[in-house]
Write an enzyme that holds these catalytic residues in place. Structure first.
Site, PDB file in Angstrom:
ATOM      1  N   HIS A 121      -1.419 -30.102 -31.182  1.00  0.00           N
ATOM      2  CA  HIS A 121      -1.302 -29.922 -32.147  1.00  0.00           C
ATOM      3  C   HIS A 121      -2.798 -30.389 -33.548  1.00  0.00           C
ATOM      4  O   HIS A 121      -2.748 -28.938 -33.990  1.00  0.00           O
ATOM      5  CB  HIS A 121      -0.339 -30.059 -33.148  1.00  0.00           C
ATOM      6  N   PHE A 156      -0.764 -18.063 -33.354  1.00  0.00           N
ATOM      7  CA  PHE A 156      -1.986 -18.882 -33.112  1.00  0.00           C
ATOM      8  C   PHE A 156      -3.238 -17.836 -33.500  1.00  0.00           C
ATOM      9  O   PHE A 156      -4.457 -18.331 -33.686  1.00  0.00           O
ATOM     10  CB  PHE A 156      -2.294 -20.149 -32.412  1.00  0.00           C
TER      11      PHE A 156
END
Lengths: 263, 541
Positions: B215, B367
């Site tokens: 992350h 993403f």
């Protein structure tokens, strides 16, 4: 202010930075490790420490005697794809004699208009399993249960072999031109319903799934409804109950009428 | 004062070449798995391509941008030449050679494990060794950034570190620490299996290690973008930064809470306890805070610039902004994509909502919108802003730049919005082939086609971008002057020691890592019988 020591209780940035971080960490730990697990009704926890261990993911040995027994009887037939596919002639002959008892409802040749299932040409494993389930109490019918109560395992195999030996007789309602409804051909994937045809013929046949062509529409509909309501529950691993519960009344109608019109 | 222009330019050029190659692969992937392509290719090629695309876009491209931009910031904001120039070249070469070492086995089909590794799949060891070389090369940058920062502070006691350098150091520390997770995974778990010393791997533990990196790596990608928001954008549009302190607090918040939150990528994994999933979820919620602070500060800075230009009214000032300026345009488009992407991110971090989108195309859409959209468009802006100072030649094709930025924005929206949508319809990710003739899947076909068209628009935009840069190499010579960053509205003469140093924040970052990751990792290391047989990719069967 730059000459002020960084690590000091008089530095408000230090106090606020450490305080807020520790506060959030502690709060989320209390909520995640204690409060949320204790708030779950299905999680049987003996106390706070147990809750923490459970939420932290410590593996726990399952208690052997805690397995849940259903309050109803379940089928004891182990279904395989090879089962009862190689009958011998003696068995078929014995079955022919024994089947005289069944003829009043299922017809002398395994076909009748009494809205009871047509058994001629049905897979032997299917007939055998249903008889077995009636005997064991996994499936209940006021008519069939008394018949099955006294029948021996060999007799069941013989009857099943005899009916499998009989040729399928075209349905009285034959209408092969009837278009197949979507539920039969594609199922309803968004509701987890596979196509009927993928187990019950047309597309593929799976062990233990009956041939449905030419069966009484009234019978198919009644069975789907009792599977949906849970009144009938001898289907392996709830396969048919899961399907039937998701079907709409229209789809049940369509499937029943379609199969009744098939050979 | 940029003295090592060749060093910085080498980083940027290699970054954009890698980006261009990976962009072509990405467009090809969008095409082959869409209904536009009849099914006639080897699916292994797809996974090969995804591995190359992901590794290039995830590891090589943003790392080189962060390094190159970081060196530029170090020199320009501290106003002295970089200390450790030779080491910087060593780092660059490590990244360049590592990228080649990793890409050779991938191209040969010996390491189609996707860029997130996915143990128990195991590829050719050289793939992992190449990735490690890239990471080690970037760690040299981390060390050099820290050394230059320390030397400057020693030479300038009591003076506030310039904001660009402060942010640059924050990004480098964040990366230095967050890369440790993947490094541990590769060195302790994957390489022994890939080299044949072991044949089993603890896939659950490997995934936990990777989530440590997975992350915060996004925030590492984000750092150059945020630095550009704070230190390039206000200057480029003729305004001032609204608050220097707010910027520092945002970067500090990223350092502290961007890392110990990675388990929200493992919500569907059984090897991590639900309690720790909740704790990571809570901290993931916190990481929205610095982004919200940033959006506020940047919009306020834009308003300052507009009012200086004569903008009026509650909203009328927006029209007075210099919209023909590529930096203005890129920042605005970036913030729009950040808004949509951030909203999607809040959905992903919620345990219950994640269940409906986990492992679907929603995630890939998300993403790409955040990284490919909001972040990369600012990389373009950084390049446009920095190029004349690096090449000594003017960038003159402003129309082309605006067209490129608009195409990138439109392409990214057209690509990712349908991508999110098919994810909600349940389309799984990481698959080479979808049978669109299947009635359950056919409703997704149209959206996938739209998405693929978006991919082609992005490809066109990428070509335009390369064209602008290449033309810049041959433009008219001209002295661009010293490279400057934006000036805050109130220039701080003295600032609190906490906003001028990292000791406290690094301690909190490591402390939170221990709290949030310590137990799950320790437990998985202690547990027996958690390893599974490795699945060798590309091995002869």
């Amino acid at each position: 202010m730059s000459d002020q020591p960084l690590v000091s209780l008089r530095n408000p940035w230090f106090v606020a930075g450490v305080g807020i971080t520790v506060g959030i960490a502690a709060f989320s730990a209390v909520v995640g490790l204690i409060w949320l697990p204790l708030a779950q009704p299905d999680l049987k926890l003996s106390g706070i420490w147990d809750a923490i261990c459970s939420a932290a993911g410590v593996p726990r040995a399952t208690v052997q005697d805690a397995s849940i027994k259903p309050e109803f009887r379940t089928s004891n037939v182990v279904m395989t794809s090879e089962m009862l596919t190689k009958p011998d002639q003696v068995s078929i002959g014995r079955g022919a004699t024994l089947s005289q008892r069944c003829a009043i409802c299922h017809g002398p040749q395994g076909v009748s208009d009494a809205n009871s299932p047509n058994l001629a040409g049905q897979f032997a494993a299917v007939t055998y399993k249903e008889l077995n389930d009636f005997k064991a109490g996994a499936r209940v019918s006021v008519v069939m249960s008394p018949f099955a109560a006294a029948i021996s395992d060999q007799d069941m195999k013989d009857v099943a072999a005899y009916y499998a030996y009989l040729p399928r007789v075209p349905s009285n309602n034959l209408n092969a031109g009837l278009p197949a409804p979507a539920i039969v051909v594609t199922g309803a994937p968004m509701r987890n319903i596979p196509p009927c045809g993928s187990c019950h013929g047309d597309i593929d046949n799976k062990a233990g799934s009956p041939w449905l062509g030419g069966q009484s529409a009234v019978y198919i509909k009644a069975q789907l409804q009792s599977l949906a309501s849970g009144a009938r529950r001898n289907d392996i691993s709830q396969q048919m109950r899961n399907v039937a519960r998701q079907m709409t009344p229209e789809e049940i109608d369509q499937a029943a009428r379609y199969y009744a019109a098939q050979p | 004062m940029l003295t090592n222009k060749r060093l910085i330019l080498a980083h940027f050029w290699l970054a954009f070449i890698v980006f261009a190659v990976a962009l072509v692969l990405g467009a090809w992937q969008m095409f082959v798995r869409s209904p536009l392509n009849a099914w006639h290719f080897n699916p292994e090629l797809y996974y090969r391509s995804v591995t190359a695309h992901g590794s290039a876009m995830g590891y090589v491209f943003p790392t080189l941008i962060a390094m190159g931009f970081g060196y530029a910031i170090t020199e320009a904001s501290l106003e002295k030449p970089l200390v450790g120039r030779r080491w910087a070249w060593v780092g660059f070469l490590l990244v360049a050679v590592g990228a080649v070492v990793a890409m050779v086995p991938v191209s040969l089909g010996l390491a189609s494990v996707l860029y997130t590794f996915y143990p128990p799949m195991i590829g050719n060891p050289f793939y992992y060794i190449g990735v490690v070389m890239v990471v080690v090369g970037s760690w040299i940058w981390v060390a050099l950034t820290s050394i230059n920062f320390t030397i400057w502070k020693r030479d300038n006691p009591g003076k506030p570190v310039p904001l660009p350098m402060f942010a640059n150091v924050a990004g480098s520390y964040l990366w230095g620490w967050t890369a440790v997770g993947a490094a541990l995974e590769i060195l302790l778990q994957i390489l022994p299996v890939a080299l044949g010393f072991k044949s089993t791997i603890d896939a659950g533990l490997a995934r936990v290690f990777f989530s440590w990196t997975l992350h915060a790596i996004v925030y590492f990608w984000l750092m150059p973008t945020y630095i550009a928001y704070y230190t390039i954008f206000p200057r480029a549009i003729g305004g001032r930064l609204y608050s220097d302190a707010m910027a520092r607090i945002s970067f500090i918040l990223f350092v502290v809470v961007a890392m110990p939150i990675g388990v929200h990528h493992l919500f569907a994994d059984p090897q991590v306890g639900a309690g720790f999933k909740f704790m990571h979820s809570a901290f993931t919620g916190l990481v929205a805070l610095p982004t919200l602070l940033t959006v506020f500060t940047i919009c306020a800075s834009a308003e300052i610039a507009s009012r200086l230009r004569g903008g009026r009214g509650a909203f009328g000032w927006i029209t007075a902004l210099p919209w023909s300026n590529p930096i203005m345009l890129a920042t605005a488009l970036s913030l729009v994509m950040l808004g949509f992407g951030g909203a999607g991110g809040l959905i992903n971090m919620s345990y219950q909502l994640d269940a409906s989108v986990h492992n679907t195309q929603w995630i890939t859409g998300h993403f790409h919108l955040i990284f490919g959209g909001a972040i990369v468009i600012m990389y373009f802006a950084i390049a446009y802003d920095l190029w004349p100072h690096l090449t000594g030649r003017a960038l003159e094709s402003f129309g082309l730049m605006r067209a490129q930025l608009w195409l990138w924005f439109i392409g990214m929206i057209v690509t990712t919005f349908p991508w999110h949508y098919v994810g909600i319809l349940g389309m799984p990710r990481r698959m080479a082939f979808y049978d669109y003739a299947n009635p359950a899947i056919s409703p997704q076909a149209f959206s996938v086609v739209v998405s693929a068209i978006g991919g082609f628009i992005l490809l066109v935009s990428g070509i335009l971008f390369m064209l602008v840069l290449i033309r810049g190499q041959f433009g008219t010579r001209g002295e661009a002057g010293a490279y400057r960053f934006s000036v805050p509205l109130h220039m701080p003469a003295r600032i609190p020691v906490a906003l001028n140093s990292f000791g406290l924040w690094l301690a909190l970052m490591i402390g939170l890592t221990v709290v949030n990751y310590g137990f799950p990792i320790a437990q998985l290391m202690v547990l027996n019988e958690t390893s599974v047989p490795a699945v060798y990719v590309g091995a002869s069967r």
